[in-house]
Design an enzyme around this catalytic site. Structure first.
Site, short mmCIF file in Angstrom:
data_model
loop_
_atom_site.label_atom_id
_atom_site.label_comp_id
_atom_site.label_asym_id
_atom_site.label_seq_id
_atom_site.Cartn_x
_atom_site.Cartn_y
_atom_site.Cartn_z
N ASP A 115 -9.41 5.32 -2.35
CA ASP A 115 -8.24 5.70 -3.37
C ASP A 115 -8.80 6.40 -4.53
OD1 ASP A 115 -8.76 3.72 -4.87
OD2 ASP A 115 -7.09 2.57 -5.00
N TYR A 160 -5.70 7.19 4.37
CA TYR A 160 -6.20 6.06 3.34
C TYR A 160 -5.13 4.64 3.79
CZ TYR A 160 -5.42 3.15 -0.46
OH TYR A 160 -5.50 2.01 -1.26
N GLU A 191 0.83 -1.00 0.09
CA GLU A 191 0.14 0.06 -0.03
C GLU A 191 0.83 1.37 0.00
OE1 GLU A 191 -3.00 0.48 -0.34
OE2 GLU A 191 -3.75 -1.50 -0.77
#
Ligand code: SF4
Length: 352
Positions: A143, A125, A43
């Protein structure tokens, strides 16, 4: 048109079970989550970077540092060099800070969004994504792909970035309590493979019956974006100083643009202003052309000057280092300086 909070996740998860992308950091749909270290690493790498670009870096990092504890004890310069080319180098510094913090806690990542959010460098996020994907938590993961899908599903007319709060609320409303990780990844996959930016493939979309943008006949119009402001343009100089088949490289200051990376010496250009034009030696210099590079907030025109004088001895080891040209690819130069190095070596075949 039924856009209920129940039918959308069900349709999407059914689609995901059949069409999930096979990615090296992923568990198969419905399978137990993979190692949180791999989820977190992927990520962080995927922020502002494409899946295709990340795959090789992910393989390299996990081969070299197979656990968060292994990464935590890595030398800063080794990690920065391995990161070279991925861009947004603050991510690599935060990656190390976070790995060290997790290792200090016994190597276990917190398993809640709030706990993850407290780690160094984990924004909203990433914390949501890791909580959902690694720990199966219900988390609202938004996202750019998800933003696009949701803006289209609800034909949100308000332009980005102002529409983000509304998009998030809509995403929250369709996020199910179960299969949090699969749902997050399904939304990402839908955005990446079907509800694509330029030409959404609505005929293949499991959510087409619920999609208001499709009903307008112009799904590509969403998300609406505020007009872009032109990026400022900056100029700078970088300096190529060669001696005995070595080139003089410096380490950039820890904070700021490309912080902590090895680089050619330059004239102090920054996001805020042009460089001074001054090199680390008096000269003479010969112009070797220029390279362009676009950063998030500005574009840079970097002019390369090659040293023709004989005063190399006045360069002080400690301020920089003589790096063998034949091993230049191992220096971990960020993309901008790798381009400048290629320009300097053009015709010699020293750097591909
Ligand atoms: S129907 Fe089309 S616009 Fe709507 S979510 Fe699916 S691919 Fe995107």
């Amino acid at each position: 048109m039924d856009a209920s909070s129940d039918t959308i996740p069900r349709a999407l998860l059914d689609w995901y079970d059949a069409h999930a992308r096979d990615l090296p950091w992923r568990a198969r749909p419905g399978a137990p989550a993979t190692d949180p270290y791999r989820v977190w690493l992927s990520e962080v790498m995927l922020q502002q970077t494409t899946v295709a670009a990340v795959k090789d870096y992910f393989a390299l990092f996990t081969r070299r540092w197979p656990s968060v504890e292994a990464l935590a004890v890595a030398a800063d310069e080794d990690v920065m060099a391995a990161w070279a080319g991925l861009g947004y180098y603050a991510r690599a510094r935060n990656l190390l800070a976070c790995a060290r913090e997790v290792a200090a806690r016994g190597g276990r990542f917190p398993d809640t969004e709030a706990g993850l959010r407290a780690l160094p460098g984990l924004g909203a996020y990433t914390a949501a994504a890791v909580a959902a994907i690694a720990f199966g938590r219900r988390a609202v993961v938004v996202d750019a792909n998800v933003e696009r899908v949701v803006a289209r599903l609800y034909a949100i007319d308000a332009p980005l970035p102002g529409a983000r709060a509304l998009i998030r609320a809509k995403a929250d409303a369709i996020t199910p309590d179960a299969r949090g990780g699969d749902f997050a990844q399904a939304m990402m996959d839908l955005g990446a493979t079907v509800c694509t930016s330029r030409a959404p493939r609505c005929l293949l979309c499991p959510l087409s019956a619920h999609c208001r943008a499709r009903a307008t006949g112009e799904p590509g119009r969403f998300p609406v974006k505020a007009p872009r402001q032109a990026k400022p343009e900056r100029r700078g100089r970088a300096f190529w100083i060669e001696r005995d088949a070595c080139v003089w490289l410096v380490r950039r200051p820890g904070r700021g643009m490309l912080g902590g990376m090895r680089a050619l010496p330059d004239d102090g250009w920054s996001a805020r202003g042009d460089g001074s034009g001054e090199g680390p030696l008096a000269g003479p210099w010969e112009s070797a052309g220029k390279v362009g590079h676009v950063f998030t907030h500005f574009s840079l025109e970097l002019h390369l000057a090659v040293y023709l004088g004989g005063q190399c001895a006045s360069l002080v080891p400690g301020d920089g280092e003589w790096w063998p040209l034949e091993r230049l690819e191992e220096a971990g130069l960020p993309t901008l300086f790798a381009k400048a190095a290629r320009l300097a070596l053009a015709g010699t075949g020293e750097l591909a």
